[in-house]
Design an enzyme around this catalytic site. Sequence first.
Site, PDB file in Angstrom:
ATOM      1  N   ASN A 179      41.829 -59.317-126.011  1.00 28.99           N
ATOM      2  CA  ASN A 179      41.301 -58.075-126.590  1.00 28.99           C
ATOM      3  C   ASN A 179      41.140 -57.054-125.471  1.00 28.99           C
ATOM      4  O   ASN A 179      42.122 -56.493-125.025  1.00 28.99           O
ATOM      5  CB  ASN A 179      39.975 -58.374-127.311  1.00 28.99           C
ATOM      6  CG  ASN A 179      39.272 -57.120-127.785  1.00 28.99           C
ATOM      7  OD1 ASN A 179      39.920 -56.228-128.338  1.00 28.99           O
ATOM      8  ND2 ASN A 179      37.987 -57.011-127.570  1.00 28.99           N
ATOM      9  N   GLU A 180      39.919 -56.852-125.002  1.00 23.19           N
ATOM     10  CA  GLU A 180      39.714 -55.886-123.911  1.00 23.19           C
ATOM     11  C   GLU A 180      39.630 -56.645-122.597  1.00 23.19           C
ATOM     12  O   GLU A 180      38.564 -56.809-122.023  1.00 23.19           O
ATOM     13  CB  GLU A 180      38.436 -55.087-124.170  1.00 23.19           C
ATOM     14  CG  GLU A 180      38.598 -54.095-125.289  1.00 23.19           C
ATOM     15  CD  GLU A 180      37.374 -53.205-125.485  1.00 23.19           C
ATOM     16  OE1 GLU A 180      36.288 -53.528-124.974  1.00 23.19           O
ATOM     17  OE2 GLU A 180      37.516 -52.179-126.174  1.00 23.19           O
TER      18      GLU A 180
ATOM     19  N   GLU B 134      36.503 -56.504-137.731  1.00 22.80           N
ATOM     20  CA  GLU B 134      35.761 -57.440-136.880  1.00 22.80           C
ATOM     21  C   GLU B 134      34.449 -57.764-137.571  1.00 22.80           C
ATOM     22  O   GLU B 134      33.863 -56.912-138.254  1.00 22.80           O
ATOM     23  CB  GLU B 134      35.482 -56.809-135.510  1.00 22.80           C
ATOM     24  CG  GLU B 134      34.584 -57.695-134.648  1.00 22.80           C
ATOM     25  CD  GLU B 134      34.511 -57.292-133.190  1.00 22.80           C
ATOM     26  OE1 GLU B 134      34.682 -56.099-132.891  1.00 22.80           O
ATOM     27  OE2 GLU B 134      34.275 -58.189-132.353  1.00 22.80           O
TER      28      GLU B 134
ATOM     29  N   CYS C  43      35.565 -58.062-129.619  1.00 26.69           N
ATOM     30  CA  CYS C  43      34.864 -58.926-128.662  1.00 26.69           C
ATOM     31  C   CYS C  43      34.632 -60.333-129.191  1.00 26.69           C
ATOM     32  O   CYS C  43      34.530 -61.269-128.399  1.00 26.69           O
ATOM     33  CB  CYS C  43      33.535 -58.293-128.279  1.00 26.69           C
ATOM     34  SG  CYS C  43      33.749 -56.821-127.262  1.00 26.69           S
TER      35      CYS C  43
HETATM   36  O1  AHR Z   1      34.731 -52.120-132.103  1.00 27.82           O
HETATM   37  C1  AHR Z   1      33.620 -52.624-131.432  1.00 27.82           C
HETATM   38  C2  AHR Z   1      33.962 -53.252-130.103  1.00 27.82           C
HETATM   39  O2  AHR Z   1      34.458 -52.279-129.234  1.00 27.82           O
HETATM   40  C3  AHR Z   1      35.050 -54.277-130.134  1.00 27.82           C
HETATM   41  O3  AHR Z   1      34.585 -55.527-130.444  1.00 27.82           O
HETATM   42  C4  AHR Z   1      35.573 -54.265-128.728  1.00 27.82           C
HETATM   43  O4  AHR Z   1      36.921 -54.595-128.637  1.00 27.82           O
HETATM   44  C5  AHR Z   1      35.255 -52.874-128.240  1.00 27.82           C
HETATM   45  O5  AHR Z   1      34.571 -52.896-127.060  1.00 27.82           O
END
Ligand code: AHR
Length: 653
Positions: A372-373, A51, A241
């Site tokens: 993602n989350e 990321e 994120c």
């Molecule tokens: O890895 C850092 C962050 O942790 C990522 O962007 C997210 O998916 C999680 O909350």
Amino acid sequence: MKLKKQIKRPLIFISLFILPCFSIFAQNNFVIDVKNVGAEIQPEMYGVFFEDINFGADGGLYAELIKNRSFEFEHPFLGWTPFGDVKVQQESPCFDKNPNYVRFNEKGLRTGTGLENKGFTGIGFHQYDEYLFSFYARSISNDENKFKVELLNAGNAAIGTSEILVQGNAWKKYTCTIKAKETEAKGKIRFILETAGTVDVDHISLFPKETWKGRKNGLRKDLAQALYDLHPGVLRFPGGCIVEGNTLKTRYQWKNSVGPAENRPLNINRWFYTFKYHFFPDYYQSYGLGFFEYFLLSEDIGAEPLPVLSCGLACQYESKECVAVDSLDSYIQDAVDLIEFANGKVSTKWGKVRAEMGHPEPFNLKMIAIGNEQWGDVYVERLEKFVKVIREKHPEIKIVGGSGPSSDGKQFEYLWPKMKELKVDLVDEHYYKNPEWFYKNAKRYDTYDRKGPKVFAGEYAAHDTDKANNLRAALAEAAFMTGLERNADVVHMATYAPLFAHVDAWQWRPDMIWFDNLTSVCTPNYYVQKMYAKNAGTNVLSIKSKDENITGQDSLYASAVLDHENSEIIVKVVNISSVNHEINIKLDGLKKSFEDKEVKITCLHSNNPDSQNTLAAPLAIVPGNYSISSEKNSFKLSVTGNAFYVCRLKIKQ
Ligand code: AHR
């Protein structure tokens, strides 16, 4: 020759490596059932998650050294120091999606007219390395205008210089190569118009001439090499994120990240402002490292690509913004088009874009993650729409759904059954927890449903009290991973997170690889991942102590696999305490015998579990190798405290 000597004198060799820290040995017996070969281990099992956080892409893996090269940041001169008469313009731009450019207007005054750029926390120059400087320009007055470009050290002295003539009033690309005379970690560049005249300039770029695999628009060599050396089975990208964005407008849109790098529209990076205590108002995404480069990187490091796309929900921690369920078409189309971009024939719209970027062959995309989350019914309702279309159009593509940001709890409990109902292929689980959680959860998957979707441990890292990348955290991950390995019928992939962090510009830790402008350091957590990925094997074997899985008895954890292709048995043992052990490891049911008596051992260890690798001492904790001799169908492993062992033995088949 050397090896043979080691085998003949195992004790002498071992003593150099281990015995100084041994005092009392606890005795243990482990039994590996070699007769019953268990579940297949997926080739993708141990991978990486990338990321653009901690300046991991711009300012990190992406080798561009200029920050804000296209003057598109909200404040167009952020990262630049203009002097003399330099103004931002937009009229008849060079690149329609990055419309800002600068006009230099030099009247021959003593101040001069130009720009300086300090890169991302300074520019790193290596002595004698060459750097490719380029920009686009058109002369507004004069037929010919001369520019000087200088590489400067921290004391403002030129350590490399070149001159370029800009000719004609049409936008053109200009390039020169500059050699650095000195090494400098915090350098900058200066770009000055030397003739009295008016010139428009855009996309000012500086790359090391040598990028990884010599690619244009390429990657920083040491960082890409570290990924390659890790031997990852899968590369999950581009987040995290940043896939969601804090607003839907700022979500990651892959179509903006392909085509000529100069015309990829800039996006804000949400890690700019997410943590007030780590505020970086100069953090944007140039998308120079975009989806084409991610696919290429996956191919280059031998990992399966796993792109993650927005499901139509902005980050749920920060916003309630979402696309109405019946207005998701363009989002779903993005997923379908991405499959075409990766795999489609060159005659298709998106296959053609890939081919024009230099890769007519398909990238063989096999899976895609949606969201993602995310959590709640808002996620399920949207994911359902994606699943329906992707299944219809691309039944060959595996779909990864999510289980929310937590390893358990209400949302997790809600989402797992929903993922089963939607029949996604894999469910992404995330856990950033303390080492105790990781020890305890070495059993986590022993009781998982064997019939449902498979597990993708998509983000995890042990967070010790100070969130350090120390040996304690690395061993907690290694202990936990014995449970992933034992349950390879359920767990199909796992990726530690996050991957990269700049020592002067991070937002989140721990991270697997740290770097500054010149060098990088692999953490003990990196070495744990590498030891797993390089010793993944092909099939699970049962390893037990007193008929039980080894999941923390005497602070020991163990797993075993068969490497069918190489006829080897691989045993992993983790000791999270400081007590030394003498473990007799017996191979039960071995049809023939060992091919030879050598047991090759790799060990990651330190007497101090708080110890870490740093840029100043990058090799404080690195795996060491040695060999011991086996007996007829067993071998004795002397296990020191705070250590992770991988043992390999060749068998006759
Ligand atoms: O890895 C850092 C962050 O942790 C990522 O962007 C997210 O998916 C999680 O909350």
